[in-house]
Design a protein around this motif. Sequence first.
Motif, mmCIF file in Angstrom:
data_model
loop_
_atom_site.group_PDB
_atom_site.id
_atom_site.type_symbol
_atom_site.label_atom_id
_atom_site.label_comp_id
_atom_site.label_asym_id
_atom_site.label_seq_id
_atom_site.Cartn_x
_atom_site.Cartn_y
_atom_site.Cartn_z
ATOM 1 N N PRO A 115 0.816 -1.235 0.000
ATOM 2 C CA PRO A 115 0.000 0.000 0.000
ATOM 3 C C PRO A 115 0.841 1.272 0.000
ATOM 4 N N LYS A 116 0.284 2.321 -0.589
ATOM 5 C CA LYS A 116 0.874 3.664 -0.653
ATOM 6 C C LYS A 116 2.213 3.675 -1.383
ATOM 7 N N SER A 117 2.260 2.889 -2.457
ATOM 8 C CA SER A 117 3.483 2.814 -3.252
ATOM 9 C C SER A 117 3.301 3.341 -4.671
ATOM 10 N N GLY A 118 2.145 3.926 -4.961
ATOM 11 C CA GLY A 118 1.920 4.478 -6.288
ATOM 12 C C GLY A 118 1.056 3.620 -7.182
ATOM 13 N N ASN A 119 0.482 2.553 -6.630
ATOM 14 C CA ASN A 119 -0.333 1.633 -7.433
ATOM 15 C C ASN A 119 -1.534 2.342 -8.062
ATOM 16 N N THR A 120 -2.220 3.165 -7.297
ATOM 17 C CA THR A 120 -3.418 3.835 -7.814
ATOM 18 C C THR A 120 -3.055 4.852 -8.892
ATOM 19 N N TRP A 121 -1.929 5.518 -8.739
ATOM 20 C CA TRP A 121 -1.478 6.444 -9.787
ATOM 21 C C TRP A 121 -1.179 5.685 -11.076
ATOM 22 N N LEU A 122 -0.452 4.570 -10.954
ATOM 23 C CA LEU A 122 -0.147 3.757 -12.133
ATOM 24 C C LEU A 122 -1.428 3.228 -12.764
ATOM 25 N N ARG A 123 -2.340 2.807 -11.929
ATOM 26 C CA ARG A 123 -3.641 2.326 -12.405
ATOM 27 C C ARG A 123 -4.375 3.426 -13.177
ATOM 28 N N SER A 161 9.339 6.464 2.605
ATOM 29 C CA SER A 161 8.251 7.260 2.036
ATOM 30 C C SER A 161 6.907 6.594 2.257
ATOM 31 N N VAL A 162 6.892 5.271 2.169
ATOM 32 C CA VAL A 162 5.654 4.520 2.400
ATOM 33 C C VAL A 162 5.129 4.802 3.804
ATOM 34 N N VAL A 163 6.030 4.814 4.774
ATOM 35 C CA VAL A 163 5.653 5.063 6.170
ATOM 36 C C VAL A 163 4.948 6.408 6.314
ATOM 37 N N VAL A 164 5.495 7.447 5.711
ATOM 38 C CA VAL A 164 4.908 8.780 5.820
ATOM 39 C C VAL A 164 3.542 8.824 5.145
ATOM 40 N N MET A 216 -2.594 8.069 11.438
ATOM 41 C CA MET A 216 -1.909 7.389 12.541
ATOM 42 C C MET A 216 -0.513 7.969 12.717
ATOM 43 N N SER A 217 0.136 7.598 13.798
ATOM 44 C CA SER A 217 1.489 8.086 14.068
ATOM 45 C C SER A 217 2.490 7.407 13.136
ATOM 46 N N PHE A 218 3.625 8.044 12.958
ATOM 47 C CA PHE A 218 4.686 7.433 12.166
ATOM 48 C C PHE A 218 5.191 6.161 12.843
ATOM 49 N N GLU A 219 5.196 6.171 14.177
ATOM 50 C CA GLU A 219 5.636 4.983 14.921
ATOM 51 C C GLU A 219 4.746 3.783 14.606
ATOM 52 N N LYS A 220 3.428 4.014 14.582
ATOM 53 C CA LYS A 220 2.485 2.942 14.270
ATOM 54 C C LYS A 220 2.644 2.490 12.820
ATOM 55 N N SER A 221 2.877 3.433 11.934
ATOM 56 C CA SER A 221 3.060 3.117 10.526
ATOM 57 C C SER A 221 4.293 2.234 10.315
ATOM 58 N N VAL A 222 5.379 2.540 11.011
ATOM 59 C CA VAL A 222 6.595 1.716 10.929
ATOM 60 C C VAL A 222 6.303 0.314 11.441
ATOM 61 N N GLU A 223 5.587 0.231 12.542
ATOM 62 C CA GLU A 223 5.229 -1.066 13.111
ATOM 63 C C GLU A 223 4.468 -1.928 12.092
ATOM 64 N N ILE A 224 3.566 -1.302 11.368
ATOM 65 C CA ILE A 224 2.745 -2.029 10.390
ATOM 66 C C ILE A 224 3.580 -2.531 9.226
ATOM 67 N N ILE A 225 4.442 -1.681 8.645
ATOM 68 C CA ILE A 225 5.173 -2.137 7.457
ATOM 69 C C ILE A 225 6.245 -3.180 7.799
ATOM 70 N N CYS A 226 6.566 -3.310 9.092
ATOM 71 C CA CYS A 226 7.537 -4.323 9.520
ATOM 72 C C CYS A 226 6.872 -5.626 9.953
ATOM 73 N N SER A 261 4.766 -7.841 5.481
ATOM 74 C CA SER A 261 5.617 -6.661 5.642
ATOM 75 C C SER A 261 5.999 -6.102 4.270
ATOM 76 N N TRP A 262 6.563 -4.906 4.265
ATOM 77 C CA TRP A 262 7.047 -4.316 3.012
ATOM 78 C C TRP A 262 8.034 -5.253 2.338
ATOM 79 N N ARG A 263 8.921 -5.828 3.109
ATOM 80 C CA ARG A 263 9.954 -6.722 2.575
ATOM 81 C C ARG A 263 9.351 -7.988 1.992
#
Length: 271
Positions: free
Chosen positions: A9-17, A116-119, A127-137, A155-157
């Motif tokens: 999510p939030k990686s540009g998929n909708t723009w590309l679409r 950038s995804v986190v932001v 949500m907070s940046f801390e929570k966002s980092v937690e989610i992508i990990c 995770s992002w990875r």
Amino acid sequence: MILWLSSFPKSGNTWLRSLIACYLDEDRNKTVFEKIKKIERFPSPSHFEGILNFDILKNNELEICKYWITAQEKINLSGELKILKTHNFWGSQKGNWFTNSENTCGFIYIVRDPRSVVVSYAHHNNMSFEKSVEIICNEKQFEANEKNLIEIRSSWRVNYLSWKNRDYPKLIIKYEELFTNTFDVFTKILKFLSNFKEIEIEKDKIKETIKICSFENLSLLEDQKGFEAKVKEKKFFREGRIDEWKNKLNKDLIKKIENNFYEEMKELKYL
């Protein structure tokens, strides 16, 4: 057969679409948001109608995974190429694989710097940046999409590697390159699509499509018409910048992201 537009999510998929949908549909009476509906999101309720009793999801949302393949078989009954968007990882849930060679002909994966995804994810979900980092990990992360059906994103990875390592016709692009060199990268994308669908690649049409689908125009259209994927009053097409994280994230969060995804970020030249 299905050709996937996949990403975390939030990686540009909708723009590309938006770019692809606008290029393929030349109806000038339609807005970009009307055209984009032709590239549906998977999973969506219509894909499972007649093969799934939605009541069973009330007790266990992950039951939908048992029907991934059956839903795709239903989609492919038309015998035509179907372009679908997804944030799902390409893996299995208790032996239920997301897709297979009988239903998938290839994919385009768009990857974005996880900082950038986190932001972007934090702003989108308030949500907070801390929570966002937690989610992508979080490798066990799954979440309901706008249609309230579960996507297993991991995770992002894991999301990135699960697609990258598939031996299918594929094109992996970086959001940052699409953003800074839109004409050349979008031309490459159209050439890849032409392997599956007859497409005339025209320079002037590419330039016009890029102009129509600029973040400025999409943001203005969102203000005028609204956009179904936004959360509450948060703008979906916000800025699309590639380096906003430098002024938003503290050193500890940046270090945590870079430590978690060091190998992949180095490979992608984010480090």
